[in-house]
Design a protein around this motif. Sequence first.
Motif, PDB file in Angstrom:
ATOM      1  N   CYS A  86      31.438 -53.406  77.733  1.00  0.00           N
ATOM      2  CA  CYS A  86      29.941 -52.836  78.169  1.00  0.00           C
ATOM      3  C   CYS A  86      29.606 -53.514  79.600  1.00  0.00           C
ATOM      4  O   CYS A  86      29.394 -54.420  79.501  1.00  0.00           O
ATOM      5  CB  CYS A  86      28.793 -53.193  76.980  1.00  0.00           C
ATOM      6  SG  CYS A  86      27.459 -52.473  77.253  1.00  0.00           S
ATOM      7  N   ASP A  90      19.112 -50.573  85.031  1.00  0.00           N
ATOM      8  CA  ASP A  90      18.941 -50.291  83.715  1.00  0.00           C
ATOM      9  C   ASP A  90      19.780 -49.305  82.806  1.00  0.00           C
ATOM     10  O   ASP A  90      19.420 -48.548  81.897  1.00  0.00           O
ATOM     11  CB  ASP A  90      17.371 -49.839  83.469  1.00  0.00           C
ATOM     12  CG  ASP A  90      16.603 -50.989  83.934  1.00  0.00           C
ATOM     13  OD1 ASP A  90      16.857 -52.247  83.422  1.00  0.00           O
ATOM     14  OD2 ASP A  90      15.465 -50.907  84.234  1.00  0.00           O
ATOM     15  N   CYS A  96      25.848 -48.687  74.490  1.00  0.00           N
ATOM     16  CA  CYS A  96      26.051 -49.761  75.462  1.00  0.00           C
ATOM     17  C   CYS A  96      24.901 -50.008  76.076  1.00  0.00           C
ATOM     18  O   CYS A  96      24.301 -49.093  76.857  1.00  0.00           O
ATOM     19  CB  CYS A  96      27.322 -49.440  76.353  1.00  0.00           C
ATOM     20  SG  CYS A  96      27.623 -50.520  77.759  1.00  0.00           S
ATOM     21  N   ALA A  97      24.113 -51.188  76.005  1.00  0.00           N
ATOM     22  CA  ALA A  97      22.901 -51.393  76.454  1.00  0.00           C
ATOM     23  C   ALA A  97      22.849 -52.816  77.174  1.00  0.00           C
ATOM     24  O   ALA A  97      23.663 -53.617  76.906  1.00  0.00           O
ATOM     25  CB  ALA A  97      21.815 -51.344  75.537  1.00  0.00           C
ATOM     26  N   ALA A  98      21.712 -53.122  77.693  1.00  0.00           N
ATOM     27  CA  ALA A  98      21.486 -54.866  78.505  1.00  0.00           C
ATOM     28  C   ALA A  98      21.922 -55.699  77.383  1.00  0.00           C
ATOM     29  O   ALA A  98      22.436 -56.655  77.706  1.00  0.00           O
ATOM     30  CB  ALA A  98      20.225 -54.697  78.922  1.00  0.00           C
ATOM     31  N   GLY A  99      21.706 -55.611  76.140  1.00  0.00           N
ATOM     32  CA  GLY A  99      21.751 -56.529  74.916  1.00  0.00           C
ATOM     33  C   GLY A  99      23.524 -56.696  74.544  1.00  0.00           C
ATOM     34  O   GLY A  99      23.807 -57.779  74.210  1.00  0.00           O
ATOM     35  N   SER A 100      23.901 -55.843  75.222  1.00  0.00           N
ATOM     36  CA  SER A 100      25.451 -55.928  74.637  1.00  0.00           C
ATOM     37  C   SER A 100      26.179 -55.925  75.952  1.00  0.00           C
ATOM     38  O   SER A 100      27.569 -55.762  75.843  1.00  0.00           O
ATOM     39  CB  SER A 100      25.744 -54.716  73.841  1.00  0.00           C
ATOM     40  OG  SER A 100      25.666 -53.479  74.513  1.00  0.00           O
ATOM     41  N   THR A 101      25.846 -56.244  77.184  1.00  0.00           N
ATOM     42  CA  THR A 101      26.565 -56.454  78.418  1.00  0.00           C
ATOM     43  C   THR A 101      27.676 -57.472  78.143  1.00  0.00           C
ATOM     44  O   THR A 101      27.385 -58.578  77.675  1.00  0.00           O
ATOM     45  CB  THR A 101      25.676 -56.899  79.467  1.00  0.00           C
ATOM     46  OG1 THR A 101      24.669 -55.871  79.713  1.00  0.00           O
ATOM     47  CG2 THR A 101      26.412 -56.852  80.845  1.00  0.00           C
ATOM     48  N   LYS A 124      30.277 -57.378  76.100  1.00  0.00           N
ATOM     49  CA  LYS A 124      30.847 -56.907  74.834  1.00  0.00           C
ATOM     50  C   LYS A 124      32.030 -56.111  74.936  1.00  0.00           C
ATOM     51  O   LYS A 124      32.086 -55.106  75.756  1.00  0.00           O
ATOM     52  CB  LYS A 124      30.079 -56.422  73.913  1.00  0.00           C
ATOM     53  CG  LYS A 124      30.401 -55.957  72.493  1.00  0.00           C
ATOM     54  CD  LYS A 124      29.367 -55.403  71.385  1.00  0.00           C
ATOM     55  CE  LYS A 124      30.060 -55.400  70.058  1.00  0.00           C
ATOM     56  NZ  LYS A 124      29.352 -54.740  69.186  1.00  0.00           N
TER      57      LYS A 124
END
Length: 190
Positions: free
Chosen positions: A68, A76, A167-172, A174
């Motif tokens: 991700c 964003d 896949c978002a900012a919190g999972s970069t 991963k």
Amino acid sequence: MTRTRFALVASSLTLTAVLAACSGMPSMPMAHMATPYSQDMLPDPVKVPAGHRVAWETVGVGEITYECRAKANMADAFEWVFVGPMAALKSRGGETLGRYFGPPATWAANDGSALTGTQVAVAPAMAGSIPLQLVKANPAMGSGALTGVSYIQRVATRGGVAPAMPCAAGSTGKREIVQYQADYIFWKPV
């Protein structure tokens, strides 16, 4: 009972026993029978040009890693990005003949020969599967099965697409691993 008739009955019983024994054996699927590979049903972009012959057929069984990451030049926005493959290259009968890994995309035979290549074209595969692909091979390193290979086709793909999970900012950063299978067909000039 005459000797000839006894021999005929004995032969018949032996044949019956052999057939009965064979009936319990698993039959070989048609896909594993020795039939020449044909690219007739493939989309034109991934067909190997005339003047080549199939030199080696393998079935790649393995996994593809995705990570991700933030999309380039898009604030964003995030996406799953291909990191690399790791697969065993097997014969149609299941014997391990080599491996496929990357980057860079590298095919390595158990005999010590290996090669990399450059993607020429892709074409859509069935839903949920990575695309079909045509690769122009670089000269092989080492001597063996991959010596003289000019093209590699990836066909009959199953699986391998990016994860469906968000896949978002919190999972970069991963990483997710997905399973895949594909036939890799190696071609040499005639």
